[in-house]
Design a protein around this motif. Structure first.
Motif, PDB file in Angstrom:
ATOM      1  N   SER A   1      -0.765  -9.497 -34.796  1.00 42.07           N
ATOM      2  CA  SER A   1       0.319  -9.701 -35.733  1.00 42.07           C
ATOM      3  C   SER A   1      -0.226  -9.626 -37.157  1.00 42.07           C
ATOM      4  N   GLN A   2       0.652  -9.334 -38.116  1.00 41.56           N
ATOM      5  CA  GLN A   2       0.238  -9.322 -39.531  1.00 41.56           C
ATOM      6  C   GLN A   2      -0.843  -8.266 -39.775  1.00 41.56           C
TER       7      GLN A   2
ATOM      8  N   TYR B   1       8.341 -17.180 -36.745  1.00 40.33           N
ATOM      9  CA  TYR B   1       7.324 -18.138 -36.304  1.00 40.33           C
ATOM     10  C   TYR B   1       7.416 -19.445 -37.106  1.00 40.33           C
TER      11      TYR B   1
ATOM     12  N   GLY C   1       4.158  -4.359 -31.948  1.00 39.70           N
ATOM     13  CA  GLY C   1       4.731  -4.785 -33.238  1.00 39.70           C
ATOM     14  C   GLY C   1       3.581  -5.022 -34.198  1.00 39.70           C
ATOM     15  N   GLY C   2       3.655  -6.133 -34.920  1.00 42.78           N
ATOM     16  CA  GLY C   2       2.511  -6.513 -35.749  1.00 42.78           C
ATOM     17  C   GLY C   2       2.587  -6.075 -37.193  1.00 42.78           C
ATOM     18  N   PHE C   3       3.717  -5.499 -37.637  1.00 40.62           N
ATOM     19  CA  PHE C   3       3.791  -4.997 -39.013  1.00 40.62           C
ATOM     20  C   PHE C   3       3.655  -6.141 -40.021  1.00 40.62           C
TER      21      PHE C   3
ATOM     22  N   LYS D   1      10.227 -13.902 -29.681  1.00 40.02           N
ATOM     23  CA  LYS D   1       9.395 -15.080 -29.905  1.00 40.02           C
ATOM     24  C   LYS D   1       9.369 -15.470 -31.382  1.00 40.02           C
TER      25      LYS D   1
ATOM     26  N   HIS E   1      -0.133  -4.131 -27.897  1.00 38.86           N
ATOM     27  CA  HIS E   1       0.189  -4.900 -29.102  1.00 38.86           C
ATOM     28  C   HIS E   1      -1.134  -5.484 -29.577  1.00 38.86           C
TER      29      HIS E   1
ATOM     30  N   ASP F   1      12.393  -7.961 -26.668  1.00 35.50           N
ATOM     31  CA  ASP F   1      11.080  -8.094 -26.045  1.00 35.50           C
ATOM     32  C   ASP F   1      10.873  -9.581 -25.804  1.00 35.50           C
TER      33      ASP F   1
ATOM     34  N   SER G   1      11.093  -8.648 -30.977  1.00 37.77           N
ATOM     35  CA  SER G   1      10.235  -9.628 -30.314  1.00 37.77           C
ATOM     36  C   SER G   1      10.817 -11.013 -30.575  1.00 37.77           C
TER      37      SER G   1
ATOM     38  N   GLU H   1       7.957  -2.980 -30.861  1.00 34.68           N
ATOM     39  CA  GLU H   1       8.482  -4.327 -30.572  1.00 34.68           C
ATOM     40  C   GLU H   1       8.115  -5.317 -31.683  1.00 34.68           C
ATOM     41  N   PRO H   2       8.612  -5.081 -32.892  1.00 32.30           N
ATOM     42  CA  PRO H   2       8.290  -5.999 -33.983  1.00 32.30           C
ATOM     43  C   PRO H   2       9.114  -7.288 -33.950  1.00 32.30           C
ATOM     44  N   GLY H   3       8.564  -8.328 -34.519  1.00 32.48           N
ATOM     45  CA  GLY H   3       9.294  -9.586 -34.675  1.00 32.48           C
ATOM     46  C   GLY H   3       9.276  -9.960 -36.148  1.00 32.48           C
ATOM     47  N   ARG H   4       8.096 -10.378 -36.586  1.00 30.44           N
ATOM     48  CA  ARG H   4       7.910 -10.874 -37.962  1.00 30.44           C
ATOM     49  C   ARG H   4       8.536  -9.957 -39.018  1.00 30.44           C
TER      50      ARG H   4
ATOM     51  N   GLU I   1       7.207  -9.167 -21.205  1.00 33.55           N
ATOM     52  CA  GLU I   1       5.748  -9.134 -21.241  1.00 33.55           C
ATOM     53  C   GLU I   1       5.245 -10.556 -21.044  1.00 33.55           C
TER      54      GLU I   1
ATOM     55  N   ARG J   1       0.619  -3.230 -19.794  1.00 30.87           N
ATOM     56  CA  ARG J   1       0.151  -3.467 -21.163  1.00 30.87           C
ATOM     57  C   ARG J   1      -1.344  -3.179 -21.208  1.00 30.87           C
TER      58      ARG J   1
HETATM   59  C1  LIG Z   1       3.453  -8.732 -26.886  1.00 29.02           C
HETATM   60  C2  LIG Z   1       3.948  -8.918 -28.272  1.00 29.02           C
HETATM   61  N1  LIG Z   1       4.791  -8.012 -28.781  1.00 29.02           N
HETATM   62  C3  LIG Z   1       5.281  -8.134 -30.038  1.00 29.02           C
HETATM   63  C4  LIG Z   1       4.914  -9.198 -30.832  1.00 29.02           C
HETATM   64  C5  LIG Z   1       5.511  -9.287 -32.201  1.00 29.02           C
HETATM   65  O1  LIG Z   1       4.565  -9.330 -33.187  1.00 29.02           O
HETATM   66  P1  LIG Z   1       5.021  -9.373 -34.699  1.00 29.02           P
HETATM   67  O2  LIG Z   1       5.933 -10.506 -34.843  1.00 29.02           O
HETATM   68  O3  LIG Z   1       3.779  -9.513 -35.463  1.00 29.02           O
HETATM   69  O4  LIG Z   1       5.709  -8.066 -34.973  1.00 29.02           O
HETATM   70  C6  LIG Z   1       4.042 -10.164 -30.341  1.00 29.02           C
HETATM   71  C7  LIG Z   1       3.612 -11.269 -31.180  1.00 29.02           C
HETATM   72  O5  LIG Z   1       2.490 -11.637 -31.278  1.00 29.02           O
HETATM   73  C8  LIG Z   1       3.541 -10.024 -29.012  1.00 29.02           C
HETATM   74  O6  LIG Z   1       2.718 -10.916 -28.493  1.00 29.02           O
END
Ligand SMILES: Cc1ncc(COP(=O)(O)O)c(C=O)c1O
Length: 413
Positions: A197-198, A367, A233-235, A55, A194, A74, A53, A269-272, A97, A144
């Protein structure tokens, strides 16, 4: 992330003090080794279908690294899509997305033949179908879904409850099926979700998996050939020492319990989780003061550098770097921005600090820089990527003169 040699802080084999000599504070530092280890661990446990992810950290150097580790991307805007393409991600490994994609956004994504456009409303499905028909294209899409699950996270980063703005309510599957069957130019091949997050509660992932399995079955029974189920994601990342331990293996266990044999591919689709702990923010103490009995350290990083504490009430551990003092003092660490919410941490115990000393804000790889701003007309923070005893400045901010130049004065002034 820091290790010490003769009491000097290092990131991998690079001295933090050497970085301060070449780059003005505040800046972000990322450890390449830590990112690689975390990505590899995640892939080992959850499999190879991981879409980073972007972002969470979209620096081009980080994206190149993530692409070299064979992750997909993502993205949630055309800007991010352009970043991913520029970093070399194969369009077939990019999913798009976002709760508000404009006509231009959809046309661009369609034109680039990316893997999936994940739609988030019935209106968006209709719009995409009409655009694809106009362009004489058949487009693979996902939907979604909003599974109405409370991830029990900070309210500002919850996305999976019925009342949140994201996705299409899961109990509207019949409506989605009815609509896509009328769409001439769309192929519904994926569902995604999704919930926020966290997320630390394994129960929330378990409930999400069950809901998504039910949803996939429902689509398949209705004659829709679902090939991709994206579980979001959201781990959780351990920002506070007192935070619960998060065990990704437990997520895998619930995954295996829920999805035995499937006709579709599962992805995340994790980011954090992939990058938060691989980054720190380095800041210098500008001044000190005592107001109303509170010992303030005013540092050169502010909410414009790292907004999570001010915006979400998020916690980041802070370490003192320079001090040899044995005396401990309760400090409140504040930025220089003219906002009362520009506080990183209240009443933390640090060794006695003096003006010019360095502090490190931990776990800011995700972030962090991506949410920084020029508020109060301050420059954005620099970013440095460390690779063993080598490093590169991977973002260098515009000078204030350039920022001023971007404003346009109308002829009547
Ligand atoms: C659609 C979507 N996918 C994935 C993520 C990634 O989340 P995280 O960074 O908590 O894994 C986000 C972040 O909020 C999101 O909005």
């Amino acid at each position: 992330m820091l290790n010490y040699k003769n009491n000097d802080p290092y990131i991998e084999g690079t001295s933090l003090h050497d970085l301060v000599k070449v780059c003005a504070t505040p800046f972000y530092v990322y450890s390449q080794e830590k990112i690689i280890n975390q990505v590899n661990k995640t892939k080992e446990i959850l499999g190879n279908n991981i879409f980073y992810s972007i972002k969470s950290n979209s620096n081009q150097a980080i994206l190149k690294l993530m692409n070299s580790l064979d992750l997909g991307a993502d993205v949630v805007s055309v800007g991010e899509l352009k970043r991913a393409l520029e970093a070399g991600f194969n369009p077939n490994k990019i999913i798009f997305e976002g709760v508000g994609k404009s006509e231009q956004d959809l046309l661009y994504a369609m034109h680039k033949n990316i893997r999936l456009i994940n739609t988030e409303s019935l209106e968006e499905i209709k719009l995409l179908d009409s655009l694809a028909t106009e362009k004489n294209k058949v487009v693979d899409i996902g939907v979604r879904l909003n599974p109405d699950i409370d991830g029990e996270t900070l309210s500002k980063i919850s996305t999976g409850k019925k009342t949140d703005k994201f996705g299409i309510e899961i109990d509207k599957i019949d409506k989605i099926v009815e609509l896509v069957k009328t769409c001439k130019s769309l192929n519904l091949v994926g569902i995604s979700c999704h919930i926020g997050s966290q997320i630390s509660k394994i129960e929330a992932f378990k409930n999400t998996f069950n809901q998504m399995k039910m949803a996939a079955n429902k689509f398949i029974e209705s004659g829709i050939n679902i090939k991709h189920v994206d579980l979001g994601g959201g781990f959780h990342v351990k920002y506070k020492v007192s935070d619960p331990d998060f065990n990704i293996e437990m997520v895998k266990k619930e995954l295996d319990n829920c999805f035995t044999q499937t006709e579709y591919e599962l992805s995340f689709e994790p980011g954090r989780y992939l990058i938060a702990e691989a980054g720190i923010t380095v800041t210098s103490i500008i001044t000190k003061k005592n107001n109303g009995g509170i010992n303030y350290l005013i540092v050169d990083a502010g909410m414009n550098t790292l907004i999570r504490p001010a915006m979400y009430g998020a916690h980041h551990e802070i370490l003192a770097i320079n001090s040899n003092s044995k005396e401990f003092i309760d400090y409140t660490i504040a930025g220089p921005i003219c906002e009362s919410s520009d506080i990183f941490s209240r009443d933390i115990k640090l060794t006695k600090q003096k003006i010019g000393d360095l502090l490190v804000i931990k776990n800011t790889g995700a972030y962090g820089k991506v949410m920084s701003s020029n508020y109060n007309s301050r420059p954005l923070p620099s970013e440095i990527l460390v690779n063993k005893d080598n490093y590169a400045i991977v973002f260098s901010p515009e000078k204030i003169e350039k920022i001023i130049e971007a404003d346009i004065i109308p002829s009547w002034l």
